[in-house]
Design an enzyme around this catalytic site. Structure first.
Site, short mmCIF file in Angstrom:
data_model
loop_
_atom_site.label_atom_id
_atom_site.label_comp_id
_atom_site.label_asym_id
_atom_site.label_seq_id
_atom_site.Cartn_x
_atom_site.Cartn_y
_atom_site.Cartn_z
N HIS A 197 0.82 -1.23 0.00
CA HIS A 197 0.00 0.00 0.00
C HIS A 197 0.85 1.28 0.00
O HIS A 197 0.31 2.38 -0.15
CB HIS A 197 -0.94 0.04 1.21
N ASP A 220 -3.07 -10.48 -2.48
CA ASP A 220 -3.63 -10.01 -1.21
C ASP A 220 -5.10 -9.61 -1.43
O ASP A 220 -5.47 -9.20 -2.54
CB ASP A 220 -2.81 -8.80 -0.74
N HIS A 257 -6.54 -7.07 -0.48
CA HIS A 257 -6.62 -5.63 -0.72
C HIS A 257 -5.84 -5.28 -1.99
O HIS A 257 -4.78 -5.87 -2.26
CB HIS A 257 -6.01 -4.86 0.45
N ASP A 294 -4.84 -12.86 3.24
CA ASP A 294 -6.04 -12.39 3.95
C ASP A 294 -7.33 -12.59 3.15
O ASP A 294 -8.40 -12.20 3.62
CB ASP A 294 -5.88 -10.92 4.40
#
Ligand SMILES: [Zn+2]
Length: 306
Positions: A126, A162, A164, A242
């Site tokens: 990120h 991931d 995200h 995740d």
């Protein structure tokens, strides 16, 4: 595949607020599961070196690096963004997290191993050129890609699995057509990046409750054909776990067998297109048991592939 596991005990020393999901115990869950499964006997275990500040400068602005260094507290915690903090020892962990990726690239180019998993924290995907966010301080995978480019690797692929979106990595390589970036992620969901696609950015948003079949469709229909066409010379994975069914950070339903299947597919295509190797980084994955099992599944598939 000759597969290395690269980590460092100092990666445990980065601590955020009490009960923060991005915790040192994540690395314990991974190493416990590797030992319990007997995988340790099949892995080349390596200790991550420190990176230099010049390595960080290949991706991040001087102002951002100064901001992080000057925000390191002498005691207690300092907040970097709404969910990312620094503790007095955070930089010791960061240096090794980035150093692991440098070692992984060097090891592949020196023909010491074919694949490496960097079991490190804090995660990185990120963080963009100027901003730390979402548990990430600097972008570990992007710095490793820049290192590979400096050593003459012209085309690389980054696959981000991931839950995200890898928004920081996408920002960093948006203008670099020699970097293929493929990201699957729950959508809509943090960080809610606007979806963009072009000849070197392949975004694969998935609605809540998507499962392994949806994962396979993305990889088979979009990612593998693109990899065969793009022919990266080195392949990087932002390996967040995740999206696992048991991980309550999000609402996708992947299981260990899906991570095994993905890893087998990637190992196979790497061989087919004569790519030099795979550098995989731990990103997310917060339910400790499923994280340990998923990393073990990922590594077992790499070790067992020809
Ligand atoms: Zn994540």
């Amino acid at each position: 595949m000759r597969t290395a596991l690269i980590s460092h005990p100092l990666c445990r020393r980065h601590k955020m607020i009490d009960d923060h999901p991005e915790c040192p115990e994540r690395l314990d869950a991974i190493s416990d599961r590797i030992l319990a499964s007997g995988l340790d006997l099949s892995l080349l275990q390596k200790t991550a070196p420190k990176c230099s500040v010049d390595d960080i400068r290949t991706v991040h602005s001087s102002a951002m690096i100064e901001h992080v260094l000057s925000s390191l507290p002498s005691e207690g915690l300092n907040e970097l963004d709404g969910d990312t903090w620094l503790c007095p020892e955070s930089f010791k962990a960061i240096e090794r997290a980035i150093g692991a990726g440098i070692m992984a690239v060097d090891g592949i180019l020196n023909d010491e191993f074919d694949a490496a998993f960097c079991a490190v924290r804090p995660p990185g995907h990120h963080a963009n050129q100027t901003t730390s966010s979402g548990f990430c301080v600097f972008n570990n995978v992007a710095i490793a890609v820049k290192h590979a480019q400096e050593l003459g690797i012209e085309r690389v692929a980054i696959l981000d699995i991931d839950v995200h979106h890898g928004n920081g990595t996408q920002d960093i390589f948006r203008e670099d057509k020699n970097v293929l970036f493929c990201s699957l992620f729950q959508y809509p969901f943090y960080p809610n990046t606007p979806i963009e696609n072009n000849d070197h950015i392949v975004n694969s948003p998935l609605p809540i409750n998507s499962n392994g079949n949806d994962f396979k469709l993305v990889v088979e229909q979009h990612w593998l054909p693109k990899l065969r066409e793009f022919k990266p010379q080195m392949l990087f994975i932002s390996a967040g776990f995740d999206a696992h069914l048991e991980d309550d950070m999000a609402s996708l339903s992947f299981v260990e067998a899906d991570y095994s299947w993905f890893s087998e597919q990637i190992a196979s295509v790497v061989k087919e297109i004569k790519c030099k190797g795979i550098v995989s980084f731990l990103e997310g994955g917060y339910e400790l048991s499923s994280l340990g099992r998923s990393v073990a599944a990922h590594l077992r598939a790499l070790v067992d592939s020809e």
